[in-house]
Design an enzyme around this catalytic site. Structure first.
Site, PDB file in Angstrom:
ATOM      1  N   MET A  80      27.192 -22.367 -12.184  1.00 28.44           N
ATOM      2  CA  MET A  80      26.686 -21.546 -11.083  1.00 28.44           C
ATOM      3  C   MET A  80      27.170 -22.059  -9.729  1.00 28.44           C
ATOM      4  SD  MET A  80      22.766 -20.901 -12.372  1.00 28.44           S
ATOM      5  CE  MET A  80      22.337 -19.882 -10.963  1.00 28.44           C
ATOM      6  N   HIS A  81      26.949 -21.260  -8.702  1.00 29.34           N
ATOM      7  CA  HIS A  81      27.049 -21.623  -7.279  1.00 29.34           C
ATOM      8  C   HIS A  81      28.463 -21.771  -6.727  1.00 29.34           C
ATOM      9  CE1 HIS A  81      22.845 -22.314  -7.924  1.00 29.34           C
ATOM     10  NE2 HIS A  81      23.021 -23.457  -8.563  1.00 29.34           N
ATOM     11  N   ASP A 239      24.809 -20.420 -16.356  1.00 33.83           N
ATOM     12  CA  ASP A 239      24.733 -21.295 -17.521  1.00 33.83           C
ATOM     13  C   ASP A 239      23.304 -21.633 -17.930  1.00 33.83           C
ATOM     14  OD1 ASP A 239      24.334 -22.883 -15.274  1.00 33.83           O
ATOM     15  OD2 ASP A 239      25.915 -24.319 -15.752  1.00 33.83           O
TER      16      ASP A 239
END
Length: 488
Positions: A80-81, A239
């Site tokens: 992520m991110h 995830d």
């Protein structure tokens, strides 16, 4: 010819592709790795082209193992991110900036100067955080203005891979809620956040449901990897959310969460309403099932044990270290360890805090010090769990990751968290969750609740035992953090 689906998880260390039949059995799998780039202290990047090559190679490996099985869908998951910045030709402008990159401190301050912190938490579930994607975008505008002027779209890692596979740029709520500007109530980009920052909402892709079809596999990609052209690609999930689905954790059972002990330690708690912690001490994200989840993160869980072993006991195996810890006693005979070796996320949101050992004496042994490391990680996770429990109480946690394979660490965690831990029979991770999302996305199962019935039953259960030494140790742990923060 048996129908199967493929799940693809784009991790930080590598990509994993698995083929799963419609009863949940894994038919084939493959992994490929790629390098991590650290061009400056605190920076972490990867080349998105490395992701693509590794993913296509992994998919090709899987298709070569199928022996007549027919792939009917592919689901995506990933770290992520991160930020992939694309120009108008769909080409990456620069290397992707990752979730654990710490360069955006000034951008975080800029966001919270434009939008009050409490308003940001109420709208997005989180304060501005250095690892999130939105601060990365502001950093790009300030530090690499020429690149920013070329910007057409920014994508999260798995969504970039989906764009390469299909030509469609979209995202879904579980990953998008880790960007920093998704309104959790309506699951769309929040223009009341973006406009004060002078950011065009069109830079972000449309948000579709996690089980929606994001696009269809391009013929040229299909030919390379051995999959059918036009194969449905399902949006999938970030995830943590995808891994939770792989464990059967959803909003249909709010009393069950998960505890992952990998490099970091993560507590995942499902909830059916977007209720953030008022101080933003734990994350609140969308779940892939239409609900939400709280996330508490200890940055150095297994990472603390690895650091300890590599630094002080490189000749001792992890198994022997665990046996050694068992020869100590609860409370580690007074030794206390603070596991903040990489700063800390939950509940402190403090990148500058550091680790410590306390109360060492000539009488202490390596067994005591090793056990103190295990207990310190558990104390850190309890700090996060106490915040989570006030919003979404949990009766049990499915324990996964390398640390969960240790009986002594599981018992320490159960006793300190005072929560029943369950070690699942199978732990297939985010790629498996992505495959289940793909099954729902193409109608094999009518919804996620029905799909989750294919998961195997639970196995080993660890019951918590009350111990006053742990309660005293936890109180000392909290006092130690506060003391060190005061003198920093």
């Amino acid at each position: 010819m048996t129908d199967i689906v493929v799940g693809l998880d784009l991790g930080t260390g590598g990509v994993r592709a698995i083929a799963v039949d419609l009863q949940g059995q894994i038919i084939a799998q493959s992994t490929r790795s790629y390098p991590l780039l650290t061009p400056q202290p605190g920076w972490t990047e990867q080349n998105s082209s490395d992701w693509v090559e590794a993913s296509l190679d992994a998919l090709f490996d899987v298709t070569q193992q199928l022996n007549g099985h027919r792939v009917i869908a592919l689901g995506l998951s990933g770290q992520m991110h991160g930020m992939v910045a694309l120009d108008a030709d769909g080409k990456a402008i620069r290397p992707a900036i990752l979730w654990n990159d710490q360069r955006t401190g000034k951008a975080v301050a800029e966001i919270e100067a434009a939008i009050p912190r409490q308003e940001l938490i109420q709208r997005t579930g989180n304060p501005a955080i250095t690892g999130f994607q939105l601060p990365k975008l502001l950093w790009l505008r300030t530090e690499e203005p020429q690149a920013y002027t070329r910007l057409w779209q920014i994508l999260l890692p798995k969504d970039y891979l989906g764009y390469v596979l299909t030509g469609e740029a979209v995202t879904e709520p579980s990953d998008a809620s880790g960007v920093g500007c998704l309104n959790l109530a309506n699951r769309q980009w929040d223009t009341d956040i973006l406009h004060p920052l002078n950011i065009n909402p069109a830079l972000f892709p449309p948000v579709i449901e996690s089980t929606a079809i994001a696009g269809r596999l391009k013929p040229e990609i299909a030919a390379r990897v051995g999959l059918p052209a036009g194969l449905p690609i399902v949006a999938g999930g970030g995830d943590n959310a995808a891994a939770a689905i792989g464990l059967g954790i959803s909003s249909s059972n709010l009393s069950r969460g998960s505890l992952s002990i990998g490099t970091s330690g993560v507590i995942f708690a499902p909830c059916n309403h977007p209720i953030p912690d008022a101080e933003g001490r734990v994350h609140l994200f969308c779940h892939v099932d239409g609900g939400y989840h709280l996330l508490g993160v200890t940055l150095a869980a297994g990472g603390s044990l690895r650091w300890y072993r590599d630094t002080f006991a490189p000749q001792i195996s992890y198994t022997d270290l665990m046996d050694m810890a068992e020869r100590s006693q609860p409370g580690a005979r007074g030794v206390l360890f603070l596991p903040h070796l990489a700063g800390e996320r939950s509940p402190h949101l403090d990148p500058d805090t550091r680790g410590a050992f306390l109360n060492l004496s000539l009488a202490h042994t390596q067994a005591d010090i090793t056990r103190a490391v295990l207990e310190g990680v558990a104390f850190s996770l309890r700090s996060a769990l106490e915040v989570i429990s006030a919003i979404a109480p949990l009766a049990q946690l499915l324990a996964t990751g390398g640390g969960a394979r240790s009986h002594i660490w599981l018992q320490i965690l159960a006793d300190i968290l005072q929560t029943k831990l369950i070690a699942p029979k199978a732990e297939e991770g985010a790629a498996y969750g992505a495959a289940i999302l793909a099954m729902v996305g193409i109608g094999v199962y009518p919804n996620l609740e029905t799909a989750l019935k294919i998961l195997p039953p639970d196995s080993n259960v660890v019951q918590p035992q009350a111990n006053l030494l742990y309660e005293a140790g936890f109180n000392r742990y909290k006092l130690l953090y506060d003391t060190l923060k005061a003198v920093r």
